[in-house]
Design an enzyme around this catalytic site. Structure first.
Site, PDB file in Angstrom:
ATOM      1  CB  ALA A   1      -2.722   4.538  -2.869  1.00 41.98           C
TER       2      ALA A   1
ATOM      3  CE1 TYR B   1      32.170  16.692 -21.636  1.00 39.99           C
ATOM      4  CE2 TYR B   1      32.134  18.702 -20.407  1.00 39.99           C
ATOM      5  CZ  TYR B   1      31.557  17.870 -21.372  1.00 39.99           C
ATOM      6  OH  TYR B   1      30.218  18.184 -21.801  1.00 39.99           O
TER       7      TYR B   1
ATOM      8  CG  ASN C   1      54.423  10.324  -6.649  1.00 40.43           C
ATOM      9  OD1 ASN C   1      54.460  10.060  -5.490  1.00 40.43           O
ATOM     10  ND2 ASN C   1      54.310  11.715  -7.094  1.00 40.43           N
TER      11      ASN C   1
ATOM     12  CG  ASN D   1      -1.996  -2.686  12.688  1.00 37.66           C
ATOM     13  OD1 ASN D   1      -1.241  -3.926  12.039  1.00 37.66           O
ATOM     14  ND2 ASN D   1      -2.746  -1.986  11.812  1.00 37.66           N
TER      15      ASN D   1
ATOM     16  CG  HIS E   1      49.668  16.734  -1.725  1.00 38.48           C
ATOM     17  ND1 HIS E   1      49.929  16.638  -0.288  1.00 38.48           N
ATOM     18  CD2 HIS E   1      50.799  15.949  -2.155  1.00 38.48           C
ATOM     19  CE1 HIS E   1      51.189  15.987   0.143  1.00 38.48           C
ATOM     20  NE2 HIS E   1      51.468  15.526  -1.349  1.00 38.48           N
TER      21      HIS E   1
ATOM     22  NE  ARG F   1      32.348  12.243  -9.177  1.00 40.22           N
ATOM     23  CZ  ARG F   1      32.391  13.030 -10.312  1.00 40.22           C
ATOM     24  NH1 ARG F   1      33.525  13.719 -10.697  1.00 40.22           N
ATOM     25  NH2 ARG F   1      31.577  12.813 -11.284  1.00 40.22           N
TER      26      ARG F   1
ATOM     27  CE  LYS G   1       4.449   7.943   4.040  1.00 44.43           C
ATOM     28  NZ  LYS G   1       3.289   7.966   5.017  1.00 44.43           N
TER      29      LYS G   1
ATOM     30  CD  GLN H   1      -6.461   3.883  -2.206  1.00 37.27           C
ATOM     31  OE1 GLN H   1      -5.384   3.830  -1.983  1.00 37.27           O
ATOM     32  NE2 GLN H   1      -7.348   3.854  -1.164  1.00 37.27           N
TER      33      GLN H   1
ATOM     34  CG  LEU I   1      -1.993  -1.119   1.531  1.00 39.27           C
ATOM     35  CD1 LEU I   1      -2.830  -0.949   2.568  1.00 39.27           C
ATOM     36  CD2 LEU I   1      -2.617  -1.300   0.261  1.00 39.27           C
TER      37      LEU I   1
HETATM   38  C1  UD1 Z   1      -1.469   2.618   9.412  1.00 41.10           C
HETATM   39  C2  UD1 Z   1      -2.514   1.632  10.350  1.00 41.10           C
HETATM   40  C3  UD1 Z   1      -2.156   1.652  11.961  1.00 41.10           C
HETATM   41  C4  UD1 Z   1      -0.638   0.992  11.848  1.00 41.10           C
HETATM   42  C5  UD1 Z   1       0.314   1.861  11.022  1.00 41.10           C
HETATM   43  C6  UD1 Z   1       1.511   1.376  10.998  1.00 41.10           C
HETATM   44  C7  UD1 Z   1      -4.791   1.797   9.300  1.00 41.10           C
HETATM   45  C8  UD1 Z   1      -5.972   2.491   9.303  1.00 41.10           C
HETATM   46  N1  UD1 Z   1      -3.770   2.156  10.118  1.00 41.10           N
HETATM   47  O1  UD1 Z   1      -1.567   3.914  10.195  1.00 41.10           O
HETATM   48  O2  UD1 Z   1      -3.165   0.905  12.439  1.00 41.10           O
HETATM   49  O3  UD1 Z   1      -0.392   1.079  13.095  1.00 41.10           O
HETATM   50  O4  UD1 Z   1      -0.159   2.131   9.674  1.00 41.10           O
HETATM   51  O5  UD1 Z   1       2.455   2.222  10.378  1.00 41.10           O
HETATM   52  O6  UD1 Z   1      -4.506   0.956   8.248  1.00 41.10           O
HETATM   53  N2  UD1 Z   1      -2.273   3.827   1.874  1.00 41.10           N
HETATM   54  C9  UD1 Z   1      -2.943   3.631   0.816  1.00 41.10           C
HETATM   55  N3  UD1 Z   1      -4.153   4.295   0.367  1.00 41.10           N
HETATM   56  C10 UD1 Z   1      -4.885   5.247   1.234  1.00 41.10           C
HETATM   57  C11 UD1 Z   1      -4.288   5.496   2.567  1.00 41.10           C
HETATM   58  C12 UD1 Z   1      -2.935   5.035   2.615  1.00 41.10           C
HETATM   59  O7  UD1 Z   1      -2.374   3.090  -0.052  1.00 41.10           O
HETATM   60  O8  UD1 Z   1      -5.828   5.365   1.018  1.00 41.10           O
HETATM   61  C13 UD1 Z   1      -0.969   3.650   2.362  1.00 41.10           C
HETATM   62  C14 UD1 Z   1      -0.040   4.788   2.549  1.00 41.10           C
HETATM   63  O9  UD1 Z   1       0.555   5.122   1.314  1.00 41.10           O
HETATM   64  C15 UD1 Z   1       0.876   4.008   3.598  1.00 41.10           C
HETATM   65  C16 UD1 Z   1       0.086   3.003   3.974  1.00 41.10           C
HETATM   66  O10 UD1 Z   1      -1.132   2.844   3.242  1.00 41.10           O
HETATM   67  O11 UD1 Z   1       2.025   3.363   3.028  1.00 41.10           O
HETATM   68  C17 UD1 Z   1      -0.403   3.329   5.508  1.00 41.10           C
HETATM   69  O12 UD1 Z   1      -1.330   4.502   5.403  1.00 41.10           O
HETATM   70  P1  UD1 Z   1      -0.894   5.612   6.763  1.00 41.10           P
HETATM   71  O13 UD1 Z   1      -1.805   6.798   6.355  1.00 41.10           O
HETATM   72  O14 UD1 Z   1       0.217   6.075   6.659  1.00 41.10           O
HETATM   73  O15 UD1 Z   1      -1.675   4.952   7.957  1.00 41.10           O
HETATM   74  P2  UD1 Z   1      -1.057   5.237   9.287  1.00 41.10           P
HETATM   75  O16 UD1 Z   1      -1.729   6.487  10.043  1.00 41.10           O
HETATM   76  O17 UD1 Z   1       0.192   5.060   9.397  1.00 41.10           O
HETATM   77 CA    CA Z   2       1.905   5.293   8.129  1.00 39.06          CA
END
Ligand code: UD1
Ligand code: CA
Length: 428
Positions: A10, A367, A357, A168, A343, A313, A22, A72, A8
Site C-alpha cells: 500500500a 488481415y 521454402n 531486516n 529473408h 511472436r 512499483k 489501507q 504489504l
Molecule cells: C521496510 C522495513 C525495513 C526493511 C525493508 C526491507 C519498515 C518500517 N521498514 O523498509 O526494516 O529493511 O522494508 O525491504 O517496515 N507499505 C504498506 N503500507 C504503508 C507503507 C508501506 O503496505 O503504509 C508497503 C509498501 O508498499 C512496501 C512495503 O510495505 O511494499 C515496505 O514499505 P517501504 O516503505 O518500501 O519500506 P522500506 O523503507 O523499504
Molecule cells: Ca521497500
C-alpha cells in the site's frame, strides 16, 4: 495449524519515479507483485492470503485479477497497515506471514525453512534477516548474545548501528498473539508513520518468544527506486544465465542477452549476442539463435537456426530443423520441420508444411481490415520471392508459386501459379 499471508503493497512508492506503480513494474518479464503471490500460492503450508493496497492502487489490482485485496486508509506505515488489518474482523489463523510486495523472494525454500523454524521453535515473532555487505537503506537487526533486541530503521540508526550488516528483509512470521500486539505500535517521531518493526520490542516487553532466522539462500532485496529494480534485474538475469550455462547452454556474450524467468532452454543451444527471450519461450536442443533476435511466447524445435534479426511472436510453434533468416517476422503460426524462410518475410496466422521454402519478401496478408485469416501452405511448397499470400487461402502440397505473385485463390497440389503480367519490351 492455519497460516495466512499478508502482502504489504500500500506504500505510495514516492522513491520510485514512475507513473506505473512499483509493484506492477516488470522484473525479468513479470510484475513484481507476482513473485510473492506465486511464492505464497505454491506454499502448501499457507492457507490464504490478502494483499494490502491503497485507494489509488486498488484499480491496478482489480485489473490484474486480484480480488483478495484490503485497502489501507490512511497509508500510515507498515505497522499502520497491520493495525488496520487486524481491525477488520476476528483473526482466524494461528500464524500470519508478513511479506513485502516490493521485496521479491525468488527461492521458495527461503520461506519454507522460515515457517518450519518458527513452528519448530514455537516462536511468536520470527524475523527473516540476512547479512548484506551494503546494508544501507534497510532496517538493522540489533542482536545481543544471539537474542534479537530490536529492529532499527536506517533513519533512526546511530553511526555504530549503521555498521550492522544484519538487515531486516521485511518478512515476519507472527503468532496470532503477536499480530494482535501491533495495536500497541506508536507513531515513529522521525517519519510520522507506524513501523511494524517496532513489534519486536513490544513483543519482548510482553515476554513473547521473539527470534530471527538468517537467510542462507539467494539474497532477498527490496526495491525502492528504479535503480534498485534495475540492479536486482541484472542480478537475477546473471543467475538465470549461470544456471543455463551449467545445463549446457552457451552464450556468445551473456551480458547482452535477456531471458525471462519462465523461459526454458535446452542443452546445446547457442545464443549469439543481443538476443531477447521474453515470456514463456521454449528452445529445444541444438538450436542456434543468431544475434539481435527477439523471441516471445513461442516454441522452437531442435537443430533450428533463427536470425540474425528474426522476430518470433506469441503463439508460434517451430518444429525441428527449421531455418529462419534475417528480418523475418513470424506470428501465431506453425512451421513444420525443414521449413526455410531466409529473408525479409512476414508469416502471420499461417501453417507451413514440411520442407517448404518461403522466398525472400514473402508476405502472408492475414488481415483484411476487420479480422485475421489463416494461410495454409502444404508440404514441399516453393513460394517465390516477393509473393503475397492473401488469406484465407490454401496452397496444397508441392505447389510452386512464381516470384511476385499475389495469391488470392486456393492452389491445387503439384501446380505452378503465376499472377504476374508478361514482360514487355518497348523500344526507345
Ligand atoms: C521496510 C522495513 C525495513 C526493511 C525493508 C526491507 C519498515 C518500517 N521498514 O523498509 O526494516 O529493511 O522494508 O525491504 O517496515 N507499505 C504498506 N503500507 C504503508 C507503507 C508501506 O503496505 O503504509 C508497503 C509498501 O508498499 C512496501 C512495503 O510495505 O511494499 C515496505 O514499505 P517501504 O516503505 O518500501 O519500506 P522500506 O523503507 O523499504
Ligand atoms: Ca521497500
Amino acid at each position: 495449524m492455519k497460516i495466512s499471508a499478508i502482502i504489504l503493497s500500500a506504500g505510495n512508492s514516492t522513491r520510485f519515479k514512475s507513473s506505473t506503480p512499483k509493484v506492477f513494474q516488470n522484473l525479468c518479464g513479470r510484475p513484481l507483485i507476482d513473485f510473492n503471490v506465486d511464492l505464497i500460492r505454491q506454499n502448501k503450508k499457507i492457507n490464504d492470503f490478502n494483499i494490502i493496497t491503497n485507494k489509488k492502487l486498488e484499480k491496478y489490482f482489480a485489473k490484474n485479477g486480484f480480488q483478495n485485496t484490503f485497502i489501507q486508509n490512511p497509508v500510515n506505515g507498515t505497522g499502520g497497515a497491520i493495525q488496520q488489518y487486524i481491525n477488520k474482523g476476528p483473526l482466524k489463523s494461528d500464524y500470519y506471514l508478513i511479506c513485502l510486495g516490493d521485496t521479491p523472494v525468488i527461492n521458495k525454500k527461503i520461506i519454507d525453512d522460515f515457517i518450519n523454524q518458527t513452528i519448530r521453535k514455537k516462536l511468536d515473532i520470527n524475523v527473516l534477516g540476512q547479512q548484506l555487505s551494503s546494508p544501507k537503506g534497510y532496517g538493522r537487526l540489533v542482536v545481543s548474545k544471539n537474542n534479537l533486541i530490536k529492529i532499527i530503521e536506517e533513519k533512526d540508526c546511530s553511526v555504530e548501528e549503521k555498521n550492522i550488516s544484519l538487515i531486516n528483509t521485511g518478512f515476519f512470521l507472527l503468532s496470532k498473539k503477536a499480530i494482535l500486539l501491533s495495536k500497541n505500535i506508536k507513531k515513529n517521531i522521525n517519519k510520522k508513520e507506524y513501523y511494524l518493526t517496532d513489534l519486536v520490542e513490544i513483543g519482548l516487553d510482553k515476554k513473547l518468544k521473539v527470534s530471527f532466522t538468517v537467510n542462507k539462500y539467494e539474497k532477498v532485496l527490496g526495491v525502492n527506486t528504479i535503480e534498485e529494480l534495475q540492479s536486482l534485474e541484472q542480478e537475477i538475469q546473471s543467475n538465470i544465465k549461470i544456471q543455463l550455462t551449467k545445463k549446457g547452454v552457451r552464450f556468445e556474450n551473456p551480458a547482452t542477452t535477456f531471458i525471462s524467468m519462465n523461459s526454458k532452454i535446452d542443452k546445446d543451444v547457442y545464443i549469439e549476442s543481443n538476443v531477447v527471450i521474453k515470456n514463456n519461450v521454449f528452445i529445444n536442443k541444438g538450436t542456434l539463435i543468431k544475434a539481435f533476435t527477439y523471441l516471445e511466447d513461442c516454441e522452437i524445435g531442435k537443430e533450428c537456426s533463427i536470425g540474425p534479426f528474426a522476430r518470433i511472436r506469441p503463439g508460434t510453434l517451430i518444429d525441428n530443423n527449421v531455418k529462419i533468416g534475417n528480418f523475418v517476422e513470424i506470428k501465431k503460426s506453425h512451421l513444420k520441420s525443414g521449413v526455410k524462410a531466409g529473408h525479409l518475410s512476414y508469416i502471420g496466422d499461417s501453417n507451413v508444411g514440411k520442407n517448404s521454402n518461403i522466398g525472400a519478401g514473402t508476405i502472408t496478408c492475414n488481415y483484411d481490415g476487420k479480422k485475421k485469416n489463416r494461410c495454409i501452405i502444404g508440404d514441399n511448397c516453393f513460394i517465390g520471392s516477393n509473393s503475397s499470400i492473401v488469406a484465407p487461402v490454401k496452397i496444397l502440397n508441392k505447389a510452386y508459386i512464381g516470384a511476385g505473385s499475389v495469391i488470392t485463390k486456393d492452389v491445387p497440389a503439384n501446380t505452378l501459379s503465376l499472377t504476374r503480367i508478361k514482360q514487355k519490351f518497348i523500344k526507345k
